[in-house]
Design an enzyme around this catalytic site. Structure first.
Site, PDB file in Angstrom:
ATOM      1  N   GLU A 162       0.680  -1.072   0.132  1.00 41.96           N
ATOM      2  CA  GLU A 162       0.183   0.078  -0.253  1.00 41.96           C
ATOM      3  C   GLU A 162       0.664   1.496  -0.064  1.00 41.96           C
ATOM      4  O   GLU A 162       1.188   1.919   0.858  1.00 41.96           O
ATOM      5  CB  GLU A 162      -1.151   0.338   1.015  1.00 41.96           C
ATOM      6  CG  GLU A 162      -1.776  -1.427   1.083  1.00 41.96           C
ATOM      7  CD  GLU A 162      -3.327  -1.217   2.463  1.00 41.96           C
ATOM      8  OE1 GLU A 162      -2.733   0.309   3.048  1.00 41.96           O
ATOM      9  OE2 GLU A 162      -3.793  -1.926   1.935  1.00 41.96           O
ATOM     10  N   GLU A 184      -6.568  -8.064  -0.578  1.00 40.56           N
ATOM     11  CA  GLU A 184      -6.489  -7.375   1.061  1.00 40.56           C
ATOM     12  C   GLU A 184      -7.454  -6.979   1.023  1.00 40.56           C
ATOM     13  O   GLU A 184      -7.991  -5.230   0.988  1.00 40.56           O
ATOM     14  CB  GLU A 184      -5.318  -6.510   1.359  1.00 40.56           C
ATOM     15  CG  GLU A 184      -4.970  -6.187   2.715  1.00 40.56           C
ATOM     16  CD  GLU A 184      -4.382  -5.777   3.699  1.00 40.56           C
ATOM     17  OE1 GLU A 184      -3.461  -5.919   3.702  1.00 40.56           O
ATOM     18  OE2 GLU A 184      -5.196  -5.020   3.973  1.00 40.56           O
TER      19      GLU A 184
HETATM   20  C1  IDC Z   1      -2.786  -3.737  10.720  1.00 37.80           C
HETATM   21  C2  IDC Z   1      -3.328  -4.960  11.563  1.00 37.80           C
HETATM   22  C3  IDC Z   1      -2.494  -4.328  13.177  1.00 37.80           C
HETATM   23  C4  IDC Z   1      -1.525  -4.048  12.994  1.00 37.80           C
HETATM   24  C5  IDC Z   1      -1.421  -2.510  12.043  1.00 37.80           C
HETATM   25  C6  IDC Z   1       0.181  -1.722  11.452  1.00 37.80           C
HETATM   26  O1  IDC Z   1      -4.068  -5.465  11.543  1.00 37.80           O
HETATM   27  O2  IDC Z   1      -2.782  -5.435  13.999  1.00 37.80           O
HETATM   28  O3  IDC Z   1      -1.322  -3.193  14.192  1.00 37.80           O
HETATM   29  O4  IDC Z   1      -1.319  -3.087  10.969  1.00 37.80           O
HETATM   30  O5  IDC Z   1       0.918  -2.953  11.217  1.00 37.80           O
HETATM   31  C7  IDC Z   1      -4.119  -2.162   5.964  1.00 37.80           C
HETATM   32  C8  IDC Z   1      -2.726  -2.583   6.007  1.00 37.80           C
HETATM   33  C9  IDC Z   1      -2.636  -3.520   6.973  1.00 37.80           C
HETATM   34  C10 IDC Z   1      -2.950  -3.660   8.396  1.00 37.80           C
HETATM   35  C11 IDC Z   1      -4.566  -3.310   8.020  1.00 37.80           C
HETATM   36  C12 IDC Z   1      -6.105  -3.051   8.907  1.00 37.80           C
HETATM   37  O6  IDC Z   1      -2.377  -3.387   5.192  1.00 37.80           O
HETATM   38  O7  IDC Z   1      -1.481  -3.841   7.301  1.00 37.80           O
HETATM   39  O8  IDC Z   1      -2.432  -4.308   9.301  1.00 37.80           O
HETATM   40  N1  IDC Z   1      -5.021  -2.658   6.378  1.00 37.80           N
HETATM   41  O9  IDC Z   1      -5.397  -1.872   9.581  1.00 37.80           O
HETATM   42  N2  IDC Z   1      -4.436  -1.346   5.143  1.00 37.80           N
HETATM   43  C13 IDC Z   1      -5.408  -1.076   5.461  1.00 37.80           C
HETATM   44  C14 IDC Z   1      -5.828  -1.849   6.944  1.00 37.80           C
END
Ligand code: IDC
Length: 518
Positions: free
Chosen positions: A358, A446
């Site tokens: 992303e 995702e």
């Molecule tokens: C989130 C995880 C969370 C973690 C955070 C930071 O769910 O536990 O603390 O990242 O690392 C994304 C990202 C993905 C995110 C997810 C939800 O690709 O890494 O994971 N998210 O926030 N993009 C949109 C949402």
């Protein structure tokens, strides 16, 4: 006597008001004072408008699809075909369909619907394809001009925005386009006149170049790698080795540096048992991931891919940039990681490369993401000439419209769109439709049933709308995420053993819903 005179004056006044201004030569019901009079007169003089069988014009009636397309055909100098069905407009309709001015499903060739009022969004599409094909626009600038932009079907973004940019569509007084409403015959003439003048008069234009692939019907093949073999992208559709449409459904891991235990062979066999055919290996770059421990993370990522192969799953190797929003910042590290991966898996049909999870922050498509993608595509292609490669876009892989307007050259490339059902809805779905209509292959690598922060909800109703939408379009997806973290997007309840097999009881609300949709 005074009373008589004033009475006569009043009568004279009433009579003056009742008598309409003189009709124009072309049609008895088009009067010189009407706002559209000169347009209609001019178009009639050029032979573009012929009026109705009774010799009149009926300016305030809604224009039908057949009438609109026929006028467009005359403007563009299109030769009508012979016409298969008995309808008076069949010739023009068939030629217009062949030229790609509208799609089969918008006005089926049975003739049914041809006499119904044409919607404004479809009218503008026909007009632009006929007279101003390939007209460009600035998405942000033009979409900002339309107050009811959200009411517009994504399929018509391209033509409507191009029409705005060309000054053909100006909106009603309130700035609304009212895409689903019809338009009167007089209004249609005004549209034609503006398009004709933007196109430089009644000069026949070549029909729109290549017709865009339409949304595929529900595709079929599921199954794992043994059944489907090497993947390939045909038009916008992911297909198997035999060229049949295929959809991939499965889970994404959480960050391997934190929850690598759920990327084991057993965990993958567990999700495969529920019908999944893909697993995404999310290897964070920042947050203590690859950039701080390249060897250990490479080893863990390759072990996860090997586990997926063992379970007959497709494996997406994801360079999970997140806090490091600009992929260019570590492009050399990415190149060396993917070169090693592609060398290792070059003969393996399972592996799909996702080069930037992303991109976000201060990045642009043209300045950062596209040049990065070009470099990574060539690094991977040097080893793996036909593997599918997934490409992200700015704003956390939501800006696929930018990629659609300026895609990366090459075969078997797809573009990721990420959504979270508690945060994103209709607007992103329309973006998918518009991008696919523009020929962009889309892969949802995702998505979460939570909010975008990974918590909140769960939003199962919204998730269902999303998955139904993707299913109809044959779009593949991976759900975030297969881990037992205490957040609503996690599929497993806290404490679920990674080693054993799982029962419904081990799944969270999100996990149960997602597994049921494999
Ligand atoms: C989130 C995880 C969370 C973690 C955070 C930071 O769910 O536990 O603390 O990242 O690392 C994304 C990202 C993905 C995110 C997810 C939800 O690709 O890494 O994971 N998210 O926030 N993009 C949109 C949402």
């Amino acid at each position: 006597m005074r009373r008589l005179w004033s009475g006569l004056w009043a009568l004279a006044l009433v009579l003056t008001l009742c008598v309409s201004p003189p009709a124009l030569a072309a049609f008895p019901d088009v009067h010189a004072g009407a706002w559209y009079a000169s347009v209609v007169e001019e178009m009639a003089a050029q032979g573009i408008l012929k009026g109705l069988p009774d010799g009149s014009f009926h300016p305030e009636d809604a224009i039908s699809a057949a009438e609109f397309v026929t006028i467009a055909a005359r403007c563009a100098g299109l030769e009508p075909a012979r016409g298969q069905c008995g309808h008076w407009a069949a010739g023009s309709m068939e030629t217009a369909l062949g030229a790609g001015w509208y799609d089969w499903d918008e006005l089926p060739p049975t003739g049914e619907g041809w006499d119904k009022p044409i919607s404004r969004q479809l009218a503008v599409k026909v007009l632009m394809k006929a007279l101003l094909p390939g007209k460009g626009y600035d998405y942000t600038a033009e979409s900002g001009k339309i107050k009811d932009f959200s009411a517009l079907n994504g399929r018509y973004y391209d033509t409507t925005l191009a029409a705005c940019a060309a000054g053909v569509v100006t909106g009603d007084g309130a700035g609304n386009f009212r895409p689903l409403d019809g338009l009167t015959r007089a209004e249609a003439c005004a549209l034609f006149q503006r398009a004709l003048s933007a196109a430089g008069g009644v000069t026949p234009q070549p029909p729109a170049e290549t017709e865009r692939p339409s949304v595929p019907a529900v595709p079929s093949a599921k199954g794992g790698v043994t059944e489907n073999g090497w993947l390939q992208v045909v038009g916008t559709q992911l297909c198997n080795e035999r060229g049949e449409p295929v959809v991939l459904h499965g889970m994404s891991s959480h960050g391997l540096q934190w929850y690598g235990q759920y990327a084991s062979a057993q965990a993958m066999a567990n999700t495969a048992a529920y019908g999944a055919n893909v697993f995404r290996v999310a290897m964070y770059t920042g947050e203590g991931g690859y950039l701080s421990q390249p060897e250990a993370m490479t080893e863990r990522a390759f072990a996860a891919v090997d586990a997926a192969i063992q379970a007959d799953l497709y494996a997406i190797l994801d360079w999970h940039i997140l806090s490091d929003g600009d992929p260019m910042a570590n492009v050399a590290a990415a190149e060396s990681f993917f070169a090693a991966a592609a060398e290792r898996y070059k003969d393996c049909p399972n592996v799909i490369y996702e080069i930037c999870n992303e991109p976000n922050g201060n990045v642009t498509w043209a300045g950062n993401v596209k040049p990065y993608a070009q470099r990574l595509v060539s690094a991977i292609r040097a080893q793996a000439p036909k593997s599918v490669i997934l490409i992200g876009s700015p704003t956390w892989s939501q800006d696929i419209h930018l990629a659609a307007a300026d895609p990366v050259a090459g075969e078997n490339l797809m573009y990721t769109l990420h959504f979270y059902a508690g945060t994103h809805g209709q607007e992103l779905r329309q973006r998918i439709d518009a991008a696919m209509a523009a020929g962009l292959p889309v892969f949802v690598s995702e998505w979460g049933a939570s909010r975008a922060d990974g918590s909140g909800g769960v939003f199962l109703e919204e998730s269902k709308v999303w998955l139904d939408f993707l299913e109809e379009r044959g779009v593949s997806w991976c759900n975030w995420s297969l881990c037992d973290k205490n957040e609503t997007s996690a599929a497993l309840k806290p404490g679920t053993a990674p080693a054993g097999s799982w029962t419904e009881d081990d799944l969270t609300e999100s996990g149960r819903f997602v597994f049921s949709r494999f």
